[in-house]
Design a protein around this motif. Structure first.
Motif, PDB file in Angstrom:
ATOM      1  N   THR A 172      53.012  44.745  34.885  1.00  0.00           N
ATOM      2  CA  THR A 172      51.790  43.963  34.686  1.00  0.00           C
ATOM      3  C   THR A 172      50.799  44.191  35.819  1.00  0.00           C
ATOM      4  OG1 THR A 172      53.101  42.261  33.560  1.00  0.00           O
ATOM      5  CG2 THR A 172      50.883  41.660  34.243  1.00  0.00           C
ATOM      6  N   VAL A 173      51.287  44.239  37.052  1.00  0.00           N
ATOM      7  CA  VAL A 173      50.409  44.465  38.204  1.00  0.00           C
ATOM      8  C   VAL A 173      49.745  45.838  38.101  1.00  0.00           C
ATOM      9  CG1 VAL A 173      50.332  44.760  40.717  1.00  0.00           C
ATOM     10  CG2 VAL A 173      51.728  42.929  39.707  1.00  0.00           C
ATOM     11  N   PHE A 174      50.529  46.850  37.761  1.00  0.00           N
ATOM     12  CA  PHE A 174      49.984  48.206  37.648  1.00  0.00           C
ATOM     13  C   PHE A 174      48.932  48.273  36.539  1.00  0.00           C
ATOM     14  CE2 PHE A 174      50.305  52.709  36.227  1.00  0.00           C
ATOM     15  CZ  PHE A 174      49.895  53.310  37.412  1.00  0.00           C
ATOM     16  N   LYS A 175      49.214  47.650  35.405  1.00  0.00           N
ATOM     17  CA  LYS A 175      48.262  47.675  34.292  1.00  0.00           C
ATOM     18  C   LYS A 175      46.967  46.946  34.649  1.00  0.00           C
ATOM     19  CE  LYS A 175      51.520  48.178  30.446  1.00  0.00           C
ATOM     20  NZ  LYS A 175      52.045  47.573  29.191  1.00  0.00           N
ATOM     21  N   SER A 206      49.171  37.994  30.943  1.00  0.00           N
ATOM     22  CA  SER A 206      48.307  38.821  30.106  1.00  0.00           C
ATOM     23  C   SER A 206      47.442  39.690  31.008  1.00  0.00           C
ATOM     24  CB  SER A 206      47.419  37.946  29.211  1.00  0.00           C
ATOM     25  OG  SER A 206      46.444  38.726  28.547  1.00  0.00           O
ATOM     26  N   TYR A 207      47.804  40.964  31.092  1.00  0.00           N
ATOM     27  CA  TYR A 207      47.105  41.830  32.054  1.00  0.00           C
ATOM     28  C   TYR A 207      45.637  42.010  31.687  1.00  0.00           C
ATOM     29  CZ  TYR A 207      46.880  46.067  29.126  1.00  0.00           C
ATOM     30  OH  TYR A 207      46.574  46.989  28.156  1.00  0.00           O
ATOM     31  N   THR A 214      43.628  38.960  32.968  1.00  0.00           N
ATOM     32  CA  THR A 214      43.521  39.002  34.430  1.00  0.00           C
ATOM     33  C   THR A 214      42.556  40.091  34.863  1.00  0.00           C
ATOM     34  OG1 THR A 214      45.804  38.218  34.598  1.00  0.00           O
ATOM     35  CG2 THR A 214      44.809  39.142  36.585  1.00  0.00           C
ATOM     36  N   ALA A 215      42.600  41.245  34.204  1.00  0.00           N
ATOM     37  CA  ALA A 215      41.673  42.330  34.527  1.00  0.00           C
ATOM     38  C   ALA A 215      40.232  41.899  34.238  1.00  0.00           C
ATOM     39  CB  ALA A 215      42.023  43.577  33.728  1.00  0.00           C
ATOM     40  N   GLU A 216      40.030  41.168  33.165  1.00  0.00           N
ATOM     41  CA  GLU A 216      38.690  40.664  32.840  1.00  0.00           C
ATOM     42  C   GLU A 216      38.216  39.680  33.898  1.00  0.00           C
ATOM     43  OE1 GLU A 216      39.149  39.033  28.962  1.00  0.00           O
ATOM     44  OE2 GLU A 216      39.224  40.994  27.955  1.00  0.00           O
ATOM     45  N   SER A 217      39.144  38.872  34.412  1.00  0.00           N
ATOM     46  CA  SER A 217      38.812  37.928  35.485  1.00  0.00           C
ATOM     47  C   SER A 217      38.365  38.675  36.741  1.00  0.00           C
ATOM     48  CB  SER A 217      40.009  37.033  35.789  1.00  0.00           C
ATOM     49  OG  SER A 217      39.766  36.205  36.903  1.00  0.00           O
ATOM     50  N   LEU A 218      39.047  39.752  37.083  1.00  0.00           N
ATOM     51  CA  LEU A 218      38.673  40.572  38.236  1.00  0.00           C
ATOM     52  C   LEU A 218      37.314  41.229  38.017  1.00  0.00           C
ATOM     53  CD1 LEU A 218      42.052  42.360  39.112  1.00  0.00           C
ATOM     54  CD2 LEU A 218      41.035  40.394  40.249  1.00  0.00           C
ATOM     55  N   ASP A 219      37.079  41.691  36.799  1.00  0.00           N
ATOM     56  CA  ASP A 219      35.789  42.313  36.489  1.00  0.00           C
ATOM     57  C   ASP A 219      34.646  41.321  36.658  1.00  0.00           C
ATOM     58  OD1 ASP A 219      37.200  44.579  35.890  1.00  0.00           O
ATOM     59  OD2 ASP A 219      36.925  44.461  33.710  1.00  0.00           O
TER      60      ASP A 219
END
Length: 324
Positions: free
Chosen positions: A255-258, A305-306, A309-314
């Protein structure tokens, strides 16, 4: 009713005896069923047939494919099966209810689709006789639970040897090799090529994470893409370390990598639009990562949910401090 004869070898395993031989696909199609007791569905245990899978098998045979694995059958009462020990043959009635398919129903379904095409094809069969319904059900369970499937990672690697990789898979394999072998790789000793290993990023996880990056950017060189992604990951490690977070021990978690790879697309896009000449500079990636990563490490580690989380970082990356 016609009677058929085939040559067989009688095999004994513990308390079980069965016959090993070969049959033409037209004979298999004419004598086998997924549930000869179709008037009693309670005792049936076969899966619903997938026509798409059967069509794929039929097409595989059309183009010359080989199927060496055995169809496993259980002789039913209507087969009237008998064994001739002198001639090493079995005789049985050519009836649709002669055999119950214990393993290989989609292959048989695929064979039926070839019956009117004049294709000659012979396959191995294993035939049990005089099994009770309970024994059939237990054998079906054993076949479908005790057999361990080939790891997806190994199949991906074998595709390269078999020259069956798609263009994307070929590119991803080259990229994987770069991360696996280059001395400056951020993922050196953190990848597993042919199976899943604790503390390693599997090839399946690597491919799943990199495919969206591959589709997003028009980069035809694996070495070039390696340089960009590796620079991003090295920058992420630096930012994490400056905030007392050990990304090196966490990045192998799928999950972290994704999450990181999904987030890299936004940062690479910004750098490409604004400072494309600096895309290989760790400092340039860090300039943007310090907006999104600090304060997010706990969320990244606990993410279920990767994509979210990625959307949150974006969103953090694109946020601006406004002075009014």
């Amino acid at each position: 009713m016609a009677t058929q004869n085939i040559s067989v070898t009688l095999i004994t395993q513990g308390e079980h005896k069965f016959y090993s031989g070969t049959m033409d696909i037209d004979l298999i199609a004419a004598t086998c069923s997924t549930n000869p007791r179709e008037d009693d569905p309670i005792k049936g245990f076969q899966r619903t047939l997938d026509e798409g899978r059967a069509n794929s098998i039929a097409e595989y045979i059309r183009v010359g494919g080989t199927i060496p694995s055995s169809i496993i059958l259980s002789a039913q009462k209507d087969s009237d099966l008998s064994y001739n020990s002198k001639n090493k043959t079995i005789a049985f009635n050519e009836d649709q209810r002669s055999f119950l398919i214990l393993d290989g129903q989609h292959r048989v379904y695929g064979f039926r689709k070839l019956l009117n095409e004049g294709i000659k094809y012979r396959v191995p069969v294993i035939i049990y006789n005089e099994l009770t319904a309970m024994q059939e059900a237990r054998l079906f369970i054993d076949i479908n639970t005790l057999q361990r499937p080939v790891p997806k990672e190994l199949l991906l690697d074998i595709k390269r040897l078999a020259d069956r990789e798609s263009d994307d898979e070929h590119m991803l394999d080259e990229l994987f090799t770069c991360f696996e072998k280059e001395p400056d790789s951020c993922l050196i000793n953190k990848l597993s090529r042919i199976d899943k290993k604790k503390g390693k990023i599997s090839k399946v996880t690597f491919y799943d994470s990199m495919k969206p990056v591959l589709k997003e950017f028009n980069i035809s060189s694996a070495e070039r893409l390696y340089k960009i992604i590796n620079t991003f990951l090295l920058a992420a490690h630096d930012v994490a370390a400056s905030h007392q977070f050990n990304l090196s021990s966490s990045i192998t978690k799928a999950t972290v990598f994704k999450i990181l790879l999904a987030h890299s697309r936004a940062i690479i896009t910004i750098i490409s639009d604004n400072n494309s000449g600096d895309i290989d500079k760790i400092s340039e990636h860090k300039k943007y990562l310090i907006r999104s990563l600090p304060g997010s490490f706990d969320e990244i580690l606990k993410s279920k949910s990767y994509l979210k989380t990625a959307e949150s970082l974006d969103r953090k990356l694109l946020r601006r401090n406004l002075t009014i």
